[in-house]
Design an enzyme around this catalytic site. Structure first.
Site, PDB file in Angstrom:
ATOM      1  N   TYR A  56     100.176  62.867  28.552  1.00 55.77           N
ATOM      2  CA  TYR A  56      98.753  63.839  27.976  1.00 55.77           C
ATOM      3  C   TYR A  56      98.235  63.306  29.088  1.00 55.77           C
ATOM      4  CZ  TYR A  56      97.929  66.712  24.265  1.00 55.77           C
ATOM      5  OH  TYR A  56      97.433  67.848  23.568  1.00 55.77           O
ATOM      6  N   GLU A  58      94.993  65.410  30.514  1.00 54.37           N
ATOM      7  CA  GLU A  58      93.990  66.275  31.346  1.00 54.37           C
ATOM      8  C   GLU A  58      93.193  66.036  31.988  1.00 54.37           C
ATOM      9  OE1 GLU A  58      92.980  66.417  26.805  1.00 54.37           O
ATOM     10  OE2 GLU A  58      92.862  68.622  26.147  1.00 54.37           O
ATOM     11  N   ASP A 209      99.821  88.981  43.200  1.00 54.70           N
ATOM     12  CA  ASP A 209     100.059  88.736  41.618  1.00 54.70           C
ATOM     13  C   ASP A 209     101.434  88.948  42.355  1.00 54.70           C
ATOM     14  OD1 ASP A 209     101.974  88.456  39.884  1.00 54.70           O
ATOM     15  OD2 ASP A 209     100.018  89.730  38.283  1.00 54.70           O
ATOM     16  N   THR A 235     104.715  83.624  38.886  1.00 55.45           N
ATOM     17  CA  THR A 235     105.229  82.796  37.944  1.00 55.45           C
ATOM     18  C   THR A 235     106.610  82.022  38.463  1.00 55.45           C
ATOM     19  OG1 THR A 235     107.124  84.199  37.392  1.00 55.45           O
ATOM     20  CG2 THR A 235     105.099  84.380  35.811  1.00 55.45           C
ATOM     21  N   LYS A 238     111.002  83.412  37.840  1.00 57.12           N
ATOM     22  CA  LYS A 238     111.509  84.595  38.494  1.00 57.12           C
ATOM     23  C   LYS A 238     112.612  84.323  39.394  1.00 57.12           C
ATOM     24  CE  LYS A 238     108.626  87.526  35.725  1.00 57.12           C
ATOM     25  NZ  LYS A 238     107.428  86.588  35.551  1.00 57.12           N
ATOM     26  N   ARG A 244     110.279  78.067  33.818  1.00 50.94           N
ATOM     27  CA  ARG A 244     109.285  78.768  33.028  1.00 50.94           C
ATOM     28  C   ARG A 244     107.853  77.848  33.258  1.00 50.94           C
ATOM     29  NH1 ARG A 244     111.941  82.121  30.830  1.00 50.94           N
ATOM     30  NH2 ARG A 244     110.388  84.020  30.487  1.00 50.94           N
TER      31      ARG A 244
HETATM   32  N1  DSN Z   1     107.841  89.315  31.104  1.00 48.91           N
HETATM   33  C1  DSN Z   1     107.449  90.098  32.349  1.00 48.91           C
HETATM   34  C2  DSN Z   1     108.567  90.203  33.212  1.00 48.91           C
HETATM   35  O1  DSN Z   1     109.903  90.351  32.642  1.00 48.91           O
HETATM   36  O2  DSN Z   1     108.249  90.893  33.886  1.00 48.91           O
HETATM   37  C3  DSN Z   1     106.106  90.141  33.027  1.00 48.91           C
HETATM   38  O3  DSN Z   1     105.254  89.845  32.412  1.00 48.91           O
END
Ligand code: DSN
Length: 429
Positions: A56, A58, A209, A235, A238, A244
């Site tokens: 933990y 925080e 974004d 994110t 990707k 993730r």
């Molecule tokens: N789930 C993501 C995507 O597939 O682009 C967007 O949040």
């Protein structure tokens, strides 16, 4: 049965081990074309499954609410340092559990409830957190949406690109406090400079974004929005090929507010095992080989789009500049929906997701489009030739979708193709 590198750690739980083995087989014997997915390195997976999951923490390095964080502090600092160096940013927050959390944290940090945000329409490529009625974001802030230009028959200017004139007009009319650049289903380059120019004209802040192109930016295949934006969210799983999770980069003047919005504003204990894996991924993305990878991702997407067009599919916006290819299925077959195409391709061992296309007459659940992406199979080593082969197999499966044997034959050919491109081949026992 195939084994994953983690099987040895999960003894005595046959149910979980068997599900892991099945997913292992699915991922490595079928083709992964979801544009937002990738294959992480074994090092990223190992860090995700590491001892850091027990802690933990925080707060932030040097300011935690629990003892015992000496090592965790060093790990989170390492991840922040690697990330700011990778993108040339003032400040990084590596705690967001997802891209959605990262976006909401930036809104919370920089805006008051009721403030206006100008963002991309969800049904033309935006994201749920860009003001969908189903998202909490639309209940707290007032969203105004820009979209894409109309489709045209001119092959040199096929349309369906961000309508900059409309964006500028809306910005001047609505005077948003924040403009959001970025999309989840959009295959063209999003130029940060033009967004900054418009934001400056109306005194708005700019959030980029970059959930989808983050890896392309890190690899140098796309322009870096950091010098232009007040905050950049993304994110890590990707095109960036990490675990993730999410992250935020921002200008120093926003750092304190953004950190406070992530914790304690939204989240509790950070996932320090995911942060360790993010650190691993940021180092991997800083290697020259990562730039070669992201260039190949784009090259493969262009070749894929050309082959799919040759099979009779209309490519939304006429092509691609990134890792995505968005198909309008109606020219190929007016009766074929995105939902049916996704289901048939699943049976054929080709994993995709249905997606609305601009001005889609069908609902988001049915759709006329399909979103395809090249990041995962490029990691597995596929090149233009393999993507041309996949394009032809997609067309064959969809043309013969009522013929079970024909779809099964495609599945066999896909398995054969994948056997030469298993990203974890060295780990299968
Ligand atoms: N789930 C993501 C995507 O597939 O682009 C967007 O949040």
């Amino acid at each position: 049965m195939a084994h994953s590198p983690f099987d040895a750690w999960i003894t005595g739980d046959d149910e979980v081990t068997s599900l892991l083995a099945r997913e292992w087989t699915r991922q490595t014997t079928t083709v992964q074309l979801i544009a937002s997915e990738n294959f992480t390195s074994p090092a990223v997976m190992a860090a995700t499954g590491s001892i850091m999951t027990n802690k933990y923490a925080e707060g932030y390095p040097g300011r935690r609410y629990y003892g015992g964080n000496q090592v965790v502090d060093e790990m989170e600092d390492l991840a922040r340092r690697r990330l700011t160096a990778l993108f040339g940013a003032d400040h990084a927050n590596v705690q967001p559990h997802s891209g959605a959390n990262a976006n909401v944290a930036v809104y919370q940090a920089l805006l008051n409830p009721g403030d206006t945000i100008l963002a991309m329409r969800l049904d033309q490529g935006g994201h749920l957190t860009h003001g969908s009625p189903a998202s909490i974001t639309s209940k707290i802030w007032r969203f105004v949406s820009y979209g894409v230009t109309d489709q045209s028959n001119d092959p040199n200017q096929p349309g369906e690109i961000i309508d900059v004139d409309n964006l500028r007009e809306l910005a001047h009319k609505e005077r948003p406090k924040l403009i959001v650049a970025g999309a989840t289903a959009y295959s063209r380059l999003i130029e940060p400079a033009i967004f900054r120019e418009i934001a400056d004209e109306v005194g708005a802040l700019l959030m980029f974004d970059s959930a989808h192109p983050a890896g392309l930016i890190a690899g140098g295949s796309h322009p870096n929005p950091v010098p232009y934006a007040d905050a950049v969210t993304f994110t890590t799983h990707k095109t960036l090929r990490g675990p993730r999770g999410g992250a935020i980069l921002c200008r120093e003047e926003h750092a304190k507010k953004i950190d406070g919005a992530v914790f304690p504003g939204q989240q509790g204990g950070p996932l320090e095992h995911a942060i360790a894996a993010k650190a691993v991924a940021f180092r991997e993305a800083a290697q020259p080989s990562f730039g070669a990878y992201t260039d190949q991702v784009v090259t493969n997407a262009r070749a894929f789009a050309a082959s799919l067009a040759g099979e009779g599919f209309r490519i939304v916006s006429g092509g691609t500049d990134n890792h995505q290819v968005i198909l309008d299925l109606r020219d190929f077959d007016a009766e074929l929906t995105g939902k049916v195409a996704q289901e048939v391709l699943d049976l054929a061992g080709i994993t995709t997701n249905r997606n609305q296309i601009p001005n889609d007459p069908r609902s988001p659940f049915v759709t006329s489009g399909l979103r395809l992406g090249t990041p995962a199979e490029t990691t597995a080593g596929m090149k233009e030739g393999e993507f041309a082969q996949i394009a032809s197999l997609i067309a064959r499966a969809l043309r013969h979708r009522d013929d079970e044997a024909a779809v099964a034959t495609v599945r066999g050919e896909i398995a054969e193709l994948c056997s030469g491109f298993n990203p974890y081949a060295n780990f299968v026992s």
